[in-house]
Design a protein around this motif. Structure first.
Motif, mmCIF file in Angstrom:
data_model
loop_
_atom_site.group_PDB
_atom_site.id
_atom_site.type_symbol
_atom_site.label_atom_id
_atom_site.label_comp_id
_atom_site.label_asym_id
_atom_site.label_seq_id
_atom_site.Cartn_x
_atom_site.Cartn_y
_atom_site.Cartn_z
ATOM 1 N N PRO A 47 -6.231 -9.131 2.258
ATOM 2 C CA PRO A 47 -6.212 -7.843 3.641
ATOM 3 C C PRO A 47 -5.353 -6.969 3.657
ATOM 4 N N ALA A 48 -5.568 -7.372 2.252
ATOM 5 C CA ALA A 48 -4.080 -5.377 1.494
ATOM 6 C C ALA A 48 -5.495 -4.921 0.774
ATOM 7 N N TYR A 49 -6.575 -5.137 -0.051
ATOM 8 C CA TYR A 49 -7.650 -4.573 0.088
ATOM 9 C C TYR A 49 -8.554 -3.544 0.908
ATOM 10 N N GLN A 50 -8.741 -4.561 2.298
ATOM 11 C CA GLN A 50 -9.144 -3.849 3.463
ATOM 12 C C GLN A 50 -8.139 -2.761 3.509
ATOM 13 N N LEU A 51 -6.647 -3.550 4.092
ATOM 14 C CA LEU A 51 -5.989 -2.332 4.740
ATOM 15 C C LEU A 51 -5.876 -0.400 3.597
ATOM 16 N N GLU A 52 -5.790 -0.974 2.520
ATOM 17 C CA GLU A 52 -5.855 -0.128 1.515
ATOM 18 C C GLU A 52 -7.242 1.026 1.635
ATOM 19 N N ARG A 53 -7.952 0.297 1.750
ATOM 20 C CA ARG A 53 -9.228 1.094 2.368
ATOM 21 C C ARG A 53 -9.446 1.833 3.446
ATOM 22 N N LYS A 54 -8.781 1.014 4.597
ATOM 23 C CA LYS A 54 -8.065 1.961 5.878
ATOM 24 C C LYS A 54 -7.959 3.244 5.719
ATOM 25 N N PHE A 55 -6.621 2.902 5.030
ATOM 26 C CA PHE A 55 -5.656 4.327 4.314
ATOM 27 C C PHE A 55 -6.256 5.055 4.050
ATOM 28 N N ILE A 56 -7.353 4.725 3.259
ATOM 29 C CA ILE A 56 -7.946 5.997 2.292
ATOM 30 C C ILE A 56 -8.972 6.078 3.220
ATOM 31 N N ILE A 96 0.384 -1.212 -0.401
ATOM 32 C CA ILE A 96 -0.044 -0.380 0.306
ATOM 33 C C ILE A 96 0.963 1.331 0.461
ATOM 34 N N TYR A 97 0.412 1.961 -0.872
ATOM 35 C CA TYR A 97 1.868 3.041 -1.044
ATOM 36 C C TYR A 97 0.940 4.396 -1.388
ATOM 37 N N LYS A 98 1.627 5.441 -1.146
ATOM 38 C CA LYS A 98 1.184 6.919 -1.134
ATOM 39 C C LYS A 98 2.021 7.641 -1.906
ATOM 40 N N VAL A 99 1.118 8.507 -3.054
ATOM 41 C CA VAL A 99 1.801 9.364 -4.123
ATOM 42 C C VAL A 99 1.370 10.511 -3.978
ATOM 43 N N THR A 100 1.937 11.851 -3.194
ATOM 44 C CA THR A 100 1.995 12.984 -3.394
ATOM 45 C C THR A 100 2.684 14.354 -4.634
ATOM 46 N N ILE A 101 1.890 14.919 -4.845
ATOM 47 C CA ILE A 101 1.956 15.490 -6.195
ATOM 48 C C ILE A 101 1.735 17.104 -5.699
ATOM 49 N N THR A 131 -2.883 14.405 -2.696
ATOM 50 C CA THR A 131 -2.388 12.531 -2.202
ATOM 51 C C THR A 131 -3.267 12.167 -3.282
ATOM 52 N N TYR A 132 -2.235 9.946 -3.290
ATOM 53 C CA TYR A 132 -3.093 9.128 -4.167
ATOM 54 C C TYR A 132 -2.812 8.111 -3.111
ATOM 55 N N VAL A 133 -3.617 7.446 -2.292
ATOM 56 C CA VAL A 133 -3.049 5.645 -1.925
ATOM 57 C C VAL A 133 -3.582 4.686 -2.955
ATOM 58 N N GLY A 134 -3.065 4.142 -2.997
ATOM 59 C CA GLY A 134 -2.935 2.953 -3.814
ATOM 60 C C GLY A 134 -2.168 1.499 -3.354
ATOM 61 N N LEU A 135 -2.420 0.779 -4.505
ATOM 62 C CA LEU A 135 -1.632 -1.179 -3.776
ATOM 63 C C LEU A 135 -1.588 -1.393 -5.028
ATOM 64 N N ASP A 171 5.822 6.845 -1.609
ATOM 65 C CA ASP A 171 5.981 6.485 -0.286
ATOM 66 C C ASP A 171 5.582 4.513 -0.153
ATOM 67 N N ILE A 172 5.905 4.368 1.320
ATOM 68 C CA ILE A 172 5.126 3.337 1.059
ATOM 69 C C ILE A 172 4.433 3.283 2.453
ATOM 70 N N LEU A 173 3.202 2.514 2.459
ATOM 71 C CA LEU A 173 2.560 3.360 3.712
ATOM 72 C C LEU A 173 2.478 1.594 4.877
ATOM 73 N N ASP A 174 2.521 0.395 3.726
ATOM 74 C CA ASP A 174 2.375 -1.109 4.759
ATOM 75 C C ASP A 174 2.932 -1.735 3.639
ATOM 76 N N VAL A 175 2.804 -3.330 4.031
ATOM 77 C CA VAL A 175 3.195 -4.694 3.030
ATOM 78 C C VAL A 175 2.308 -5.949 4.175
ATOM 79 N N VAL A 176 1.399 -5.835 3.133
ATOM 80 C CA VAL A 176 0.576 -7.390 4.006
ATOM 81 C C VAL A 176 0.461 -8.248 2.582
ATOM 82 N N ARG A 177 0.342 -9.562 3.947
ATOM 83 C CA ARG A 177 0.767 -10.649 2.230
ATOM 84 C C ARG A 177 -0.593 -11.555 2.633
ATOM 85 N N GLY A 178 -1.257 -11.407 1.159
ATOM 86 C CA GLY A 178 -2.134 -12.304 0.954
ATOM 87 C C GLY A 178 -3.313 -10.755 -0.202
ATOM 88 N N ARG A 179 -4.230 -11.030 -0.949
ATOM 89 C CA ARG A 179 -4.620 -9.871 -1.968
ATOM 90 C C ARG A 179 -5.727 -9.787 -0.684
#
Length: 102
Positions: A83-92, A14-19, A23-27, A73-81
């Motif tokens: 949990p990754a999508y759930q964590l992305e939603r949490k960060f968003i 899960i990463y964040k882009v800043t311009i 900002t943008y949060v992606g996976l 920037d890297i916000l987090d690294v998670v194993r499994g699809r």
């Protein structure tokens, strides 16, 4: 020759882009253990798509219209699809990025 079973427990980043102020949060899927390289390649794809395609997405418009440096920037690294999508939603939800279109 037998086909290898496709793994479903990959690492996701899960990463964040800043311009500027935007900002943008992606996976993205991690390519092995090269987390920073994986994010760099994904951000380059965002930039390439924004410049080559005429997408009307907030991220693409911001890249085309801004002369600001793009940071990521890297916000987090998670194993499994899942949990990754759930964590992305949490960060968003927490970071309320301005460039995520919903």
């Amino acid at each position: 020759m037998t086909m290898r079973k496709k793994r479903n427990d990959r690492n996701y980043i899960i990463y964040k882009v800043t311009i500027g102020e935007e900002t943008y949060v992606g996976l993205t899927v991690a390519q092995g253990r090269a987390f920073w390289k994986s994010v760099k390649i994904r951000v380059q794809k965002h930039i390439s798509r924004a410049l080559k395609e005429n997408k009307d997405w907030s991220m693409c418009k911001c890249i085309r219209e801004s002369d600001e440096t793009i940071y990521y920037d890297i916000l987090d690294v998670v194993r499994g699809r899942k949990p990754a999508y759930q964590l992305e939603r949490k960060f968003i939800g927490e970071l309320t990025p301005s460039l995520n279109d919903f």
